[in-house]
Scaffold this motif. Structure first.
Motif, mmCIF file in Angstrom:
data_model
loop_
_atom_site.group_PDB
_atom_site.id
_atom_site.type_symbol
_atom_site.label_atom_id
_atom_site.label_comp_id
_atom_site.label_asym_id
_atom_site.label_seq_id
_atom_site.Cartn_x
_atom_site.Cartn_y
_atom_site.Cartn_z
ATOM 1 N N ILE A 96 -35.838 -62.940 -7.497
ATOM 2 C CA ILE A 96 -36.698 -64.071 -8.107
ATOM 3 C C ILE A 96 -35.558 -65.130 -9.012
ATOM 4 N N ASP A 97 -34.325 -64.590 -8.990
ATOM 5 C CA ASP A 97 -33.213 -65.378 -9.831
ATOM 6 C C ASP A 97 -32.481 -66.330 -8.975
ATOM 7 N N LEU A 98 -32.747 -66.460 -7.659
ATOM 8 C CA LEU A 98 -31.877 -67.495 -6.841
ATOM 9 C C LEU A 98 -32.863 -68.489 -6.334
ATOM 10 N N TYR A 135 -27.213 -71.092 -3.342
ATOM 11 C CA TYR A 135 -28.395 -70.848 -4.134
ATOM 12 C C TYR A 135 -27.699 -71.017 -5.601
ATOM 13 N N THR A 136 -28.801 -71.562 -6.419
ATOM 14 C CA THR A 136 -28.461 -71.516 -7.872
ATOM 15 C C THR A 136 -28.753 -70.149 -8.347
ATOM 16 N N SER A 137 -27.955 -69.646 -9.071
ATOM 17 C CA SER A 137 -28.361 -68.261 -9.905
ATOM 18 C C SER A 137 -28.828 -68.535 -11.063
ATOM 19 N N LEU A 138 -30.028 -68.098 -11.437
ATOM 20 C CA LEU A 138 -30.488 -68.345 -12.820
ATOM 21 C C LEU A 138 -29.908 -67.175 -13.636
ATOM 22 N N PRO A 139 -29.482 -67.324 -15.091
ATOM 23 C CA PRO A 139 -29.060 -66.480 -15.717
ATOM 24 C C PRO A 139 -30.015 -65.461 -16.040
ATOM 25 N N HIS A 140 -29.507 -64.016 -16.418
ATOM 26 C CA HIS A 140 -30.517 -63.155 -16.814
ATOM 27 C C HIS A 140 -29.497 -61.908 -17.397
ATOM 28 N N LYS A 141 -30.035 -61.205 -18.272
ATOM 29 C CA LYS A 141 -29.408 -59.950 -18.731
ATOM 30 C C LYS A 141 -29.176 -58.921 -17.564
ATOM 31 N N GLN A 185 -23.489 -67.945 -8.927
ATOM 32 C CA GLN A 185 -22.959 -67.018 -9.910
ATOM 33 C C GLN A 185 -21.495 -66.325 -9.400
ATOM 34 N N PHE A 186 -21.345 -66.869 -8.248
ATOM 35 C CA PHE A 186 -19.773 -66.334 -7.376
ATOM 36 C C PHE A 186 -19.185 -67.492 -7.138
ATOM 37 N N ASN A 187 -19.552 -68.606 -7.824
ATOM 38 C CA ASN A 187 -18.628 -69.887 -7.565
ATOM 39 C C ASN A 187 -18.882 -70.193 -6.060
ATOM 40 N N TYR A 188 -19.945 -69.899 -5.463
ATOM 41 C CA TYR A 188 -20.075 -70.670 -3.976
ATOM 42 C C TYR A 188 -19.188 -69.888 -3.297
ATOM 43 N N ARG A 189 -18.869 -68.491 -3.469
ATOM 44 C CA ARG A 189 -17.945 -67.840 -2.408
ATOM 45 C C ARG A 189 -18.714 -66.396 -2.080
ATOM 46 N N MET A 190 -18.612 -66.074 -1.006
ATOM 47 C CA MET A 190 -19.245 -64.827 -0.729
ATOM 48 C C MET A 190 -18.242 -63.554 -1.128
ATOM 49 N N PRO A 191 -18.951 -62.823 -1.808
ATOM 50 C CA PRO A 191 -17.957 -61.853 -2.498
ATOM 51 C C PRO A 191 -17.416 -60.940 -1.393
ATOM 52 N N ASP A 192 -16.425 -60.433 -1.621
ATOM 53 C CA ASP A 192 -15.694 -59.464 -0.718
ATOM 54 C C ASP A 192 -16.114 -58.122 -1.092
ATOM 55 N N TYR A 249 -23.901 -68.218 -0.238
ATOM 56 C CA TYR A 249 -23.097 -68.782 -1.476
ATOM 57 C C TYR A 249 -23.912 -68.984 -2.562
ATOM 58 N N CYS A 250 -23.815 -68.380 -3.841
ATOM 59 C CA CYS A 250 -24.383 -68.366 -5.015
ATOM 60 C C CYS A 250 -23.448 -69.138 -6.126
#
Length: 224
Positions: free
Chosen positions: A74-76, A162-168, A99-106, A96-97
């Protein structure tokens, strides 16, 4: 015309829900995808959040109505051009999100498969859906990716943004995380193990507490 089912596991994210629903509907409109249904599956009980089981429940609700399924955090929020059209294979959409600066995490040797993924009905049945026993944070995405590998399925990836919405961030229960990790490793490494064939949509049990059908989405409140 193929019908898309969008399944959103949910609990205590009302502000995200208010943003996600109008955004995804407008995005699908720009993609000329008109034949779809959105189901938000809310966990009511006080147990640890079971994202994977909620997604199985969403599939159970839509399986006779839809042809392919998007399991969506729901946060993407999809950005311009993100492709939600039919998939021939299990497909990772959220490559590409923000929250990861539009880089796919390794991560996981390039087999990351979380956030937003799609299956056609045949392939989701073949892997028997997600595990029902992944409680708390972590492991369910890796586990279903290993189910795909075990079934010899090709896994595709779309270069969506994707834009990542902030959350705890949820607190990690160490025991739950270790149990989830063991489940994943069992499927990944033990070629003799057939546990995933009996732990999934064919063994799904839940209680529906309430159903609300709206013009924009359906809300299914469940007790696990």
């Amino acid at each position: 015309m193929k019908k898309l089912g969008i399944i959103v596991p949910y609990r205590d994210r009302l502000e995200h829900l208010k943003k996600f629903i109008p955004h995804i509907r407008e995005h699908l409109k720009t993609q000329n995808i008109e034949n779809y249904k959105i189901v938000v599956v809310e966990q009511l009980d006080e147990q640890s959040f079971n994202r994977a089981k909620l997604m199985n429940i969403g599939y159970d609700v839509l399986k006779d109505e839809c042809d392919y399924f998007c399991f969506h955090d729901i946060d993407l929020l999809p950005e311009k051009g993100a492709d939600y059209s039919w998939v021939d294979n299990p497909t990772h959409l959220s490559q590409y999100c923000s929250q990861f600066n539009y880089r796919m995490p390794d991560y996981n040797n390039g087999k990351i498969f979380g956030g937003v993924v799609m299956f056609n009905k045949t392939d989701f049945n073949k892997v028997n859906g997600f595990s029902n026993i992944m409680w708390g944070w972590g492991g369910e995405d890796d586990e279903i990716r290993s189910r795909c590998d075990r079934e010899g399925l090709t896994v595709d990836r779309r270069p969506n943004r994707y834009t990542s919405l902030p959350h705890k961030h949820a607190k990690v229960n160490r025991d739950e995380y270790q149990n989830n990790f063991k489940e994943w490793v069992n499927i990944r490494d033990d070629e003799e193990s057939k546990d995933y064939q009996t732990n999934g949509i064919n063994s799904l049990e839940y209680k529906v507490a309430q159903i609300k059908h709206g013009l924009e989405y359906s809300l299914i409140k469940v007790i696990l």
